[in-house]
Design an enzyme around this catalytic site. Structure first.
Site, short mmCIF file in Angstrom:
data_model
loop_
_atom_site.label_atom_id
_atom_site.label_comp_id
_atom_site.label_asym_id
_atom_site.label_seq_id
_atom_site.Cartn_x
_atom_site.Cartn_y
_atom_site.Cartn_z
N GLU A 51 34.57 30.52 52.52
CA GLU A 51 34.25 30.60 51.40
C GLU A 51 33.66 29.67 50.54
O GLU A 51 32.00 28.60 50.28
CB GLU A 51 33.93 31.14 50.30
CG GLU A 51 34.36 33.00 50.03
CD GLU A 51 35.13 33.37 51.02
OE1 GLU A 51 36.34 32.36 51.63
OE2 GLU A 51 36.07 34.42 51.08
N PHE A 113 44.46 44.31 42.26
CA PHE A 113 43.88 43.69 43.75
C PHE A 113 43.22 42.46 43.52
O PHE A 113 41.55 43.21 43.47
CB PHE A 113 44.56 44.16 44.33
CG PHE A 113 44.26 43.64 46.16
CD1 PHE A 113 45.39 43.10 47.01
CD2 PHE A 113 43.11 44.04 47.28
CE1 PHE A 113 44.81 42.44 48.52
CE2 PHE A 113 43.04 43.81 48.00
CZ PHE A 113 43.81 42.62 48.88
N GLN A 114 43.38 41.89 44.50
CA GLN A 114 41.47 40.50 44.08
C GLN A 114 41.27 40.20 43.11
O GLN A 114 39.63 40.26 43.15
CB GLN A 114 40.99 40.93 45.23
CG GLN A 114 42.29 40.82 46.86
CD GLN A 114 40.92 40.72 48.27
OE1 GLN A 114 39.86 41.01 47.81
NE2 GLN A 114 41.21 39.80 49.15
N LYS A 163 32.48 46.22 40.94
CA LYS A 163 32.17 46.85 42.43
C LYS A 163 31.50 47.51 41.64
O LYS A 163 30.56 48.41 42.31
CB LYS A 163 33.41 47.22 42.71
CG LYS A 163 32.78 47.68 44.13
CD LYS A 163 34.19 47.88 44.87
CE LYS A 163 34.36 48.46 46.37
NZ LYS A 163 35.83 49.10 46.70
N MET A 475 39.62 4.86 53.45
CA MET A 475 39.18 4.35 52.39
C MET A 475 40.63 4.35 51.40
O MET A 475 40.22 3.24 51.36
CB MET A 475 37.91 5.78 51.73
CG MET A 475 37.18 4.59 50.23
SD MET A 475 36.88 2.71 50.62
CE MET A 475 34.82 3.07 50.89
#
Lengths: 566, 194
Positions: A51, A113-114, A163, A475
């Site tokens: 993502e 969940f999640q 949802k 760097m």
């Protein structure tokens, strides 16, 4: 028309002119993915591999086009993976809208969940965010999100959609007419007395300099800035994100400013009696030590964000407004000026720099990043959109790839996000399909998001990847060399064989170790309609000069060595 | 009663939308920008959708303007004003629970309360609760006088402020109100009623 929440999201995206979105499915966003099928002919979904890649692609799309980029993720880990991309977009004022799934409303707060409190997590790194709790508010919220993302000082906006809201059915009414928000009214024009005060300072100045920032391009004020510079004969120094605001071959453009800016620009700022800061925010990488920064100069600061004015540097005239509008108020009253001695002085400093230029050194047997980038510039006619990652190659790109057009250097400036370059280049290509796109990345940063090679292959995105491989986190190594007595703790890298890796992803590739191989390799990359990867194996312990050490005075630069000095 | 601001303290007044999470946004802003806040009060206004905040800052007006500019950037913040030099009324309310278990304490307490706009609102066999309302400095002066008697518990609301004369900022519209109106207009245009 009765639609589900998911369909309403799609309808709203279409009405905002969106034709591509970058995302990754998951449980809590599945209804929206299911609705996508019906809109497939008008709304293309790009399946990323992580993502974070989706957020950078949306960002790259936004930076290249000036339009809002869209990314989609599921709840919990999907949404938290967007965080780096949102923070990157926030720091560089890039307009993106992120849509995330959320657990159903009755489950919110139950550690389902999640489940993650995504609006809470992203609160400080978004311009605004929403948790939609009523499907009847969804369309309006979507329209508001796009409005906030693209107006004023642009930035990322996140819409978290549970949802059950995605599944809920309601009569779809698209809000017509403009969005009006009582607490949101970006400043537009300047007051007359502010314009007069600015004009007075410009008129009196003998050693003025324009500091040209990203805001010039966001406001579309390139022509106005050019007119200001030309009519009043004011030299222009660019910020990293300001590159492209004016063509870099313009005689008044004196190069990048700041930590790795040109010595001539930094010296000019320190010697100036007037700074005209346009759409920039006096970042610490630009100013160095604030106590000694441009102490002899009056300051005019024009920015759309009022909170930027007097934040780091005190403005004698601070104007909060849209740059194009403000300059159009100012220009009709601006008189012609000339600053012969001042420009002459800066030109002397420039000449001193060119003698030190690495391109004018003999460096047999080694491949230097500056040469690679300058050759890419030459071979692409200086006309490609380059997207960089973060580090030495980024600064050398800024120094050795002059940009002629606005929004042709896309780079993570404020946040300095390693891993940004390659996915952002993919996003840019979707926004600008007719442009030649080069992702110029280091071996370190590229490995942070290289999983998107699969995305590039699946979508056959015509992006050329140039890996500048010095087998170091360059760097950081440079800082260790300068400030930590060369203790190279955790900077040497054992890398994969990047060409074999490209083979595994079925991406055509080349390895370059000699300067005379560059031309062929670049031609090869340009000849292929699809992703390509060129690995440039460069000198391991290269330095980027000039350099103002962090917190040092801007005039206290470590200069590029003259030939034979190093 | 002195009405001017306490030395080195500046007041920021903000009207905000009364929506979930707004206080969180503001608290997050203060933390993230490392703004040092002396007190912060939030309360409802005469309009149900709008809350009003009074923020006291232990710093100069320039710092307060920095806070105001950042607050104004929040979408849910309708208007912000720095009340510094303009005439205004400010009030702080303190509930102070003091010892009250001998005649001397009781007498001293009554005597002090007579000289201030303070009321004894609860009396028990051992402690009494006093309510004191006034400017921040006046409340502090009162507390200093009461302290020797023995303070057991104390709570202060923090300062609330209002400019004198004409009202300084207000709004007749809110985001939700506008959203509803826009949707209704859009629906009507399409020949539908919501």
């Amino acid at each position: 028309m009765r639609l589900t929440g998911s369909e309403i999201i799609m309808e709203c995206l279409l009405r905002e002119g969106v034709h591509v979105m970058f995302g990754y499915p998951g449980g809590a966003i599945l209804p929206t993915y299911d609705a996508m099928a019906k809109y497939d002919d008008r709304l293309h979904h790009v399946l990323v591999r992580h993502e974070q890649g989706a957020s950078h692609m949306a960002d790259g799309y936004a930076r290249a086009t000036g339009e809002v980029g869209v990314c989609i993720a599921t709840s919990g880990p999907g949404a938290t993976n967007l965080v780096t991309g949102l923070a990157t977009a926030m720091m560089d004022s890039s307009p993106i809208v992120a849509i995330t799934g959320q657990v159903p409303i009755p489950a919110i707060g139950s550690d389902a969940f999640q489940e993650t409190d995504v609006t809470g997590v992203t609160l400080p790194i978004t311009k605004h965010n929403y948790l939609v709790t009523d499907v009847d508010e969804l369309a309006y919220t979507m329209k508001e999100a796009f409005h906030i993302a693209r107006s004023g000082r642009p930035g990322p906006v996140l819409v978290d959609v549970p949802k059950d809201i995605q599944n809920a059915v309601t009569e779809f009414i698209y809000p017509e007419g403009p969005i009006i928000l009582p607490g949101y009214d970006p400043p537009a024009s300047a007051d007359k007395y502010e314009i007069d005060a600015a004009l007075r300072l410009i008129d009196r100045a003998e050693r003025p300099i324009i500091l040209a920032g990203h805001g010039i391009m966001m406001s579309g004020a390139m022509q106005e800035v050019r007119e200001l510079a030309e009519r009043a004969q004011i030299p222009v120094a660019l910020t990293l994100l300001g590159k492209g605001a004016l063509p870099e071959d313009h005689p008044l453009v004196i190069g990048m400013m700041g930590m790795h800016g040109e010595a001539s620009s930094n010296l000019a700022i320190q010697e100036a009696d007037l700074l005209i800061a346009l759409g920039m925010r006096f970042d610490d990488r630009v100013t160095g030590n604030l106590k000694t920064y441009a102490v002899n100069a009056r300051k005019i600061h024009i920015d759309i964000d009022r909170s930027e004015i007097n934040k780091n540097v005190r403005a004698d005239v601070g104007i909060a407004g849209d740059l194009k509008t403000v300059l159009n108020q100012l220009l009709p009253k601006l008189e012609s000026k000339s600053h012969h001695d001042w420009i002459h002085q800066i030109r002397d400093w420039l000449e001193d720099s060119s003698e030190r230029d690495i391109l004018n050194h003999e460096t047999p047997g080694v491949l230097l990043t500056a040469q690679v980038i300058n050759d890419i510039w030459r071979l692409t006619g200086g006309d490609a959109i380059t997207v960089t990652d973060v580090g030495q190659h980024q600064m050398l790109e800024a120094q050795y790839y002059p940009h002629q057009r606005p929004s042709t250097l896309l780079t993570s400036g404020g946040l300095g996000t390693m891993g940004f370059g390659f996915p952002a280049a993919i996003g840019a290509k979707f926004g600008m399909p007719d442009e030649e796109i080069w992702a110029i990345v280091g071996d370190g940063g590229f490995q942070m998001t290289l999983c998107e090679l699969a995305t590039a292959r699946q979508e056959n995105v015509n992006v050329n990847i140039a890996i500048i491989n010095n087998h170091f986190l360059g760097m950081v190594r440079q800082w260790q060399e300068l400030f930590f007595e060369k203790r190279y703790q955790a900077t040497p890298m054992v890398n994969p064989d990047f060409c074999k890796l490209a083979d595994a992803y079925d991406i055509p590739n080349r390895r370059v170790t000699q300067r005379d191989e560059i031309e062929d390799a670049v031609a090869f990359a340009r000849s292929i309609d699809g992703p390509t990867l060129i690995e440039f194996v460069v000198e391991k312990e290269e330095m980027v000069y000039p350099m103002v050490p962090a917190g040092a005075d801007l005039h206290d630069m470590k200069r590029r060595p003259k030939p034979g000095e190093q | 009663m002195a009405q001017q601001a306490t030395a080195n303290k500046v007041t920021v007044v903000a009207l905000v939308e009364n929506e979930p999470g707004v206080l969180n946004r503001i608290a997050s802003l203060f933390r993230r920008r490392a703004f040092n806040i002396d007190s912060l009060t939030v309360g409802r206004t005469h309009k149900p959708d709008i809350s009003r905040m009074t923020i006291r800052v232990d710093a100069g007006p320039e710092y307060a303007r920095k806070i105001a500019n950042n607050l104004q950037k929040l979408v849910n913040v309708i208007d912000v004003r720095v009340i510094d030099n303009e005439p205004h009324i400010e009030r702080d309310l303190a509930l102070i629970k003091v010892r009250n278990d001998d005649a001397h304490s009781r007498n001293t307490l009554t005597e002090i309360c007579d000289r201030y706009p303070a009321r004894i609102v609860d009396v028990g066999p051992h402690v009494a609760i006093i309510e004191m309302v006034g400017t921040e400095t006046f409340v502090e002066k009162f507390i200093d006088e009461v302290r020797p008697i023995g303070i057991v518990e104390m709570i202060r609301t923090g300062v609330v402020s209002m400019g004198r004369g004409t009202r300084i900022h207000d709004t007749s519209v809110t985001r939700r109100g506008l959203a509803r109106a826009t949707l209704q207009a859009s629906a009507a245009r399409n020949g539908r009623i919501v």
